[in-house]
Write a protein that holds these residues in place. Structure first.
Motif, mmCIF file in Angstrom:
data_model
loop_
_atom_site.group_PDB
_atom_site.id
_atom_site.type_symbol
_atom_site.label_atom_id
_atom_site.label_comp_id
_atom_site.label_asym_id
_atom_site.label_seq_id
_atom_site.Cartn_x
_atom_site.Cartn_y
_atom_site.Cartn_z
ATOM 1 N N ARG A 267 0.841 -1.190 0.000
ATOM 2 C CA ARG A 267 0.000 0.000 0.000
ATOM 3 C C ARG A 267 0.880 1.245 0.000
ATOM 4 O O ARG A 267 1.724 1.431 0.871
ATOM 5 C CB ARG A 267 -0.931 0.020 1.218
ATOM 6 N N ILE A 268 0.665 2.100 -0.989
ATOM 7 C CA ILE A 268 1.362 3.386 -1.076
ATOM 8 C C ILE A 268 0.283 4.444 -1.219
ATOM 9 O O ILE A 268 -0.471 4.448 -2.192
ATOM 10 C CB ILE A 268 2.339 3.424 -2.271
ATOM 11 N N THR A 269 0.176 5.331 -0.236
ATOM 12 C CA THR A 269 -0.871 6.348 -0.146
ATOM 13 C C THR A 269 -2.251 5.682 -0.128
ATOM 14 O O THR A 269 -2.704 5.212 0.890
ATOM 15 C CB THR A 269 -0.772 7.379 -1.284
ATOM 16 N N ASN A 270 -2.913 5.609 -1.283
ATOM 17 C CA ASN A 270 -4.284 5.107 -1.334
ATOM 18 C C ASN A 270 -4.386 3.600 -1.482
ATOM 19 O O ASN A 270 -5.195 2.957 -0.837
ATOM 20 C CB ASN A 270 -5.035 5.733 -2.517
ATOM 21 N N CYS A 271 -3.601 3.048 -2.381
ATOM 22 C CA CYS A 271 -3.911 1.727 -2.920
ATOM 23 C C CYS A 271 -2.747 0.766 -2.778
ATOM 24 O O CYS A 271 -1.586 1.172 -2.666
ATOM 25 C CB CYS A 271 -4.261 1.825 -4.408
ATOM 26 N N VAL A 272 -3.081 -0.527 -2.820
ATOM 27 C CA VAL A 272 -2.063 -1.556 -2.963
ATOM 28 C C VAL A 272 -1.583 -1.507 -4.408
ATOM 29 O O VAL A 272 -2.365 -1.657 -5.345
ATOM 30 C CB VAL A 272 -2.630 -2.948 -2.619
ATOM 31 N N ARG A 273 -0.294 -1.272 -4.580
ATOM 32 C CA ARG A 273 0.256 -1.021 -5.912
ATOM 33 C C ARG A 273 0.759 -2.322 -6.527
ATOM 34 O O ARG A 273 1.876 -2.761 -6.275
ATOM 35 C CB ARG A 273 1.398 -0.003 -5.820
ATOM 36 N N LYS A 274 -0.111 -2.956 -7.260
ATOM 37 C CA LYS A 274 0.269 -4.172 -7.960
ATOM 38 C C LYS A 274 -0.341 -4.159 -9.350
ATOM 39 O O LYS A 274 -1.312 -3.438 -9.620
ATOM 40 C CB LYS A 274 -0.188 -5.407 -7.189
ATOM 41 N N ASN A 275 0.233 -4.979 -10.219
ATOM 42 C CA ASN A 275 -0.298 -5.134 -11.570
ATOM 43 C C ASN A 275 -1.238 -6.332 -11.573
ATOM 44 O O ASN A 275 -0.823 -7.472 -11.805
ATOM 45 C CB ASN A 275 0.843 -5.337 -12.574
ATOM 46 N N ALA A 276 -2.509 -6.082 -11.272
ATOM 47 C CA ALA A 276 -3.493 -7.161 -11.292
ATOM 48 C C ALA A 276 -3.553 -7.768 -12.694
ATOM 49 O O ALA A 276 -3.265 -7.101 -13.689
ATOM 50 C CB ALA A 276 -4.862 -6.635 -10.881
ATOM 51 N N LEU A 413 -1.586 3.970 -18.397
ATOM 52 C CA LEU A 413 -2.794 3.358 -18.950
ATOM 53 C C LEU A 413 -3.676 2.753 -17.867
ATOM 54 O O LEU A 413 -4.866 2.536 -18.094
ATOM 55 C CB LEU A 413 -2.420 2.295 -19.986
ATOM 56 N N GLU A 414 -3.131 2.479 -16.689
ATOM 57 C CA GLU A 414 -3.967 1.973 -15.606
ATOM 58 C C GLU A 414 -5.053 2.982 -15.243
ATOM 59 O O GLU A 414 -6.191 2.620 -14.936
ATOM 60 C CB GLU A 414 -3.119 1.654 -14.375
ATOM 61 N N GLY A 415 -4.723 4.269 -15.265
ATOM 62 C CA GLY A 415 -5.693 5.298 -14.926
ATOM 63 C C GLY A 415 -6.541 5.758 -16.096
ATOM 64 O O GLY A 415 -7.511 6.492 -15.907
ATOM 65 N N THR A 416 -6.201 5.340 -17.305
ATOM 66 C CA THR A 416 -6.949 5.731 -18.495
ATOM 67 C C THR A 416 -8.151 4.803 -18.666
ATOM 68 O O THR A 416 -8.016 3.587 -18.557
ATOM 69 C CB THR A 416 -6.044 5.661 -19.733
ATOM 70 N N LYS A 417 -9.319 5.382 -18.925
ATOM 71 C CA LYS A 417 -10.542 4.591 -19.062
ATOM 72 C C LYS A 417 -11.274 4.982 -20.342
ATOM 73 O O LYS A 417 -10.994 6.015 -20.959
ATOM 74 C CB LYS A 417 -11.473 4.813 -17.856
ATOM 75 N N VAL A 432 -11.739 -7.607 -17.769
ATOM 76 C CA VAL A 432 -10.822 -6.590 -18.290
ATOM 77 C C VAL A 432 -11.619 -5.383 -18.772
ATOM 78 O O VAL A 432 -11.286 -4.228 -18.453
ATOM 79 C CB VAL A 432 -9.963 -7.171 -19.428
ATOM 80 N N ALA A 433 -12.689 -5.625 -19.521
ATOM 81 C CA ALA A 433 -13.514 -4.526 -20.034
ATOM 82 C C ALA A 433 -14.126 -3.722 -18.892
ATOM 83 O O ALA A 433 -14.207 -2.485 -18.954
ATOM 84 C CB ALA A 433 -14.613 -5.079 -20.942
ATOM 85 N N GLU A 434 -14.541 -4.404 -17.822
ATOM 86 C CA GLU A 434 -15.112 -3.701 -16.674
ATOM 87 C C GLU A 434 -14.103 -2.736 -16.066
ATOM 88 O O GLU A 434 -14.433 -1.595 -15.714
ATOM 89 C CB GLU A 434 -15.558 -4.719 -15.628
ATOM 90 N N ALA A 435 -12.851 -3.189 -15.945
ATOM 91 C CA ALA A 435 -11.815 -2.343 -15.357
ATOM 92 C C ALA A 435 -11.432 -1.172 -16.258
ATOM 93 O O ALA A 435 -10.897 -0.167 -15.783
ATOM 94 C CB ALA A 435 -10.573 -3.179 -15.045
ATOM 95 N N LEU A 436 -11.726 -1.300 -17.560
ATOM 96 C CA LEU A 436 -11.325 -0.261 -18.517
ATOM 97 C C LEU A 436 -12.374 0.827 -18.705
ATOM 98 O O LEU A 436 -12.101 1.806 -19.401
ATOM 99 C CB LEU A 436 -11.047 -0.891 -19.885
ATOM 100 N N ARG A 516 -11.431 3.551 -6.872
ATOM 101 C CA ARG A 516 -12.338 3.686 -8.022
ATOM 102 C C ARG A 516 -13.707 4.200 -7.588
ATOM 103 O O ARG A 516 -14.391 4.869 -8.349
ATOM 104 C CB ARG A 516 -12.479 2.332 -8.716
ATOM 105 N N GLY A 517 -14.102 3.906 -6.350
ATOM 106 C CA GLY A 517 -15.399 4.344 -5.849
ATOM 107 C C GLY A 517 -15.344 5.596 -4.998
ATOM 108 O O GLY A 517 -16.281 5.870 -4.242
ATOM 109 N N ALA A 518 -14.266 6.353 -5.094
ATOM 110 C CA ALA A 518 -14.089 7.544 -4.260
ATOM 111 C C ALA A 518 -15.234 8.538 -4.452
ATOM 112 O O ALA A 518 -15.734 8.738 -5.563
ATOM 113 C CB ALA A 518 -12.761 8.221 -4.598
#
Length: 533
Positions: A267-276, A413-417, A432-436, A516-518
């Motif tokens: 966890r760094i600041t907000n989130c667990v930083r991993k490449n799901a 691209l993780e933050g790009t939707k 994958v589509a849901e996350a995008l 994502r639900g902030a």
């Protein structure tokens, strides 16, 4: 370069961040804040406590510039309110406001304070390279986050890899049997990176690994067996130097001119930083879909052409050892600088730009800055259904020799939707589509928050710190660049002055909601003009 001012303290940085959040998310929406000469006074209405902070200059824009001393009203006196007292008061007010406690909150603030203390005490000389120096200059972190430097683990574990200390390290190489490799994308990107690695044993491929990443996975029994039986070979440190960027887990390898986005799983600041797993595939999906659109935006988006990981029978290893390659910076025009470095109160990156030395120069600089950053973001969403995430750590601004902005660069691209309903994603796996995708209204909130609240408001305030007379004029200048999209009702609403959505980091941390639900809170819109009579 970094500002090596001994007055930089973890106590003050922690207090400032807490009060910035309190004002934005509690006191201002409930009309419990007011300026009083050289101070800003804020009331916690449920706790029945009144606080005040110093103001570095009179408020002229939508964000206050708070500074010590931080004080609490006791009877007829103002007494010092240290950072841990402020944290307890904020927690108490939120518990009364929401009706539920958060036993993690104070620990997260304390973790951030501990990290800041370690960072301030370990800062070395700034990097000679201006771009790297800008990436490593964010000492205080997010000004509107209650625990901006919260970082899982002991400082002894992560200080060798902390960008704020000017760290660099050498990635490790794992030699992975070909049948255990999972990868997608333009694999020649990995071939180019492998050319900087050691000789690869037959029928194996190289996987770059962050040393901290591997130490965090060291107790995994599947990994232990694979290393013990030779399925995986640890070939040791690379000859390439890696420089951690502002996100901590993404490192720049200057000699190879490539970024490696590692999966630290902390966890760094907000989130667990991993490449799901779905983010690995999602990056390649977006990298295939977006180039024709991004080429029309007169800006650069750093491509993420490929990922690689291992397929040992443990998803934690599949995600924890996954690495995404990102395009480097050497083909960019001018000198790229991290946008966040221009706003950090303990950085002199902005003040060191010659173009801002005069009032007229600063105004021209801002005009050029907005012209490079805002139109591509607006056009991406309004014309193409692409939600960029142009917050301060996701944008590089390329400047000429005088420091004038000449080009904008977007990344991550993780933050790009993509806007739901605008794109046909039937060929992409459902998860994958849901996350995008974002619903259109949520995508617009994200664009406006990142572009206006998180980014341009902070840049304008930093320019106004140098030239206080400019702040209101800056926003009249900015309106022109938004007005070019006035045919869209969303932009007409912005120009009419509707409140802006600000991400509620304090309330999100309190409710322990996924990023994502902030939630969002309304804040004043600096683009507003006086209402017609």
């Amino acid at each position: 370069m970094l500002l090596t001012d001994p007055a930089v303290t973890a106590d003050d940085a922690t207090s400032t961040a807490l009060l910035n959040c309190l004002v934005r998310e509690v006191c201002a929406p409930e009309q419990q804040v007011w300026p009083d000469e050289a101070h800003l006074v804020m009331r916690l209405p449920r706790a029945g406590v009144v606080l005040r902070a110093g103001l570095t200059r009179p408020p002229a824009g939508p964000t206050y510039r708070l500074a010590p001393p931080y004080e609490e009203r006791r009877e007829e006196e103002w007494i010092p309110a240290p950072w841990n007292r402020l944290a307890n008061l904020v927690a108490g007010e939120l518990e009364l406001a929401t009706g539920h406690p958060n036993p993690e909150f104070l620990a997260q603030v304390d973790d951030s304070h501990t990290a800041l203390t370690a960072i301030v005490g370990s800062r070395g000389e700034p990097a000679a390279d201006r771009y790297i120096g800008s990436e490593q200059s964010l000492v205080a972190g997010h000004r509107f986050h209650p625990s901006p430097k919260a970082r899982q683990g002991s400082p002894a574990d992560w200080l060798p890899y902390a960008p704020e200390t000017g760290a660099s390290f050498r990635p490790l190489w794992l030699a992975v049997p070909e049948h255990l490799v999972a990868e997608e994308g333009a694999l020649d990107a990995f071939t180019a990176l492998e050319s900087y690695g050691p000789t690869v044993p037959p029928n194996r491929r190289l996987l770059p690994v962050h040393p901290w990443q591997l130490s965090l996975l060291a107790d995994n029994p599947v990994l232990q067996r694979a290393l013990a039986d030779g399925s995986l070979l640890n070939l040791g440190p690379s000859e390439l130097e890696a420089v951690p960027t502002s996100s901590v887990r993404t490192a720049y390898l200057p000699d190879a001119d490539v970024f490696c986005k590692f999966s630290l799983d902390v966890r760094i600041t907000n989130c667990v930083r991993k490449n799901a797993w779905y983010e690995l595939t999602g990056a390649i999906s977006l990298n295939d879909l977006l180039p024709p659109i991004l080429e029309k935006l007169d800006a650069t988006f750093l491509a993420e052409p490929a990922y690689r990981t291992i397929t040992l029978p443990d998803r934690r290893l599949y995600e924890g050892l996954g690495v995404i390659l990102r395009q480097g910076i050497k083909s960019l025009p001018g000198t790229p600088l991290l946008a966040g470095a221009l706003t950090d109160p303990y950085s002199t990156v902005l003040a060191d730009l010659p173009a801002l030395s005069t009032l007229d120069g600063a105004q021209a600089w801002w005009d050029a800055y907005v012209a490079q950053v805002a139109p591509p973001v607006l056009s991406a969403y309004l014309d193409h259904g692409v939600v960029l995430e142009p917050h301060l750590q996701n944008v590089l601004i390329c400047v000429d020799d005088d420091g004038m902005p000449i080009h904008a660069v977007f990344r991550d691209l993780e933050g790009t939707k993509l806007t739901a309903g605008h794109w046909d994603l039937s060929h992409i796996p459902a998860r994958v589509a849901e996350a995008l995708t974002y619903a259109p209204d949520r995508g617009w909130n994200r664009v406006v928050y990142c572009l206006l609240v998180n980014h341009l408001t902070e840049i304008a305030a930093a320019v106004a710190d140098l030239h206080p007379a400019l702040e209101q004029l800056l926003w009249r200048t900015a309106r022109r660049h938004f007005a070019t999209h006035e045919e869209h009702p969303q932009v007409r609403a912005l120009l009419a002055g509707v409140p802006l959505p600000a991400k509620a980091n304090l309330r999100t941390r309190w409710s322990r909601t996924a990023d994502r639900g902030a939630a969002y809170v309304p804040v004043p819109n600096p683009l507003a003009v006086p209402r017609p009579l």
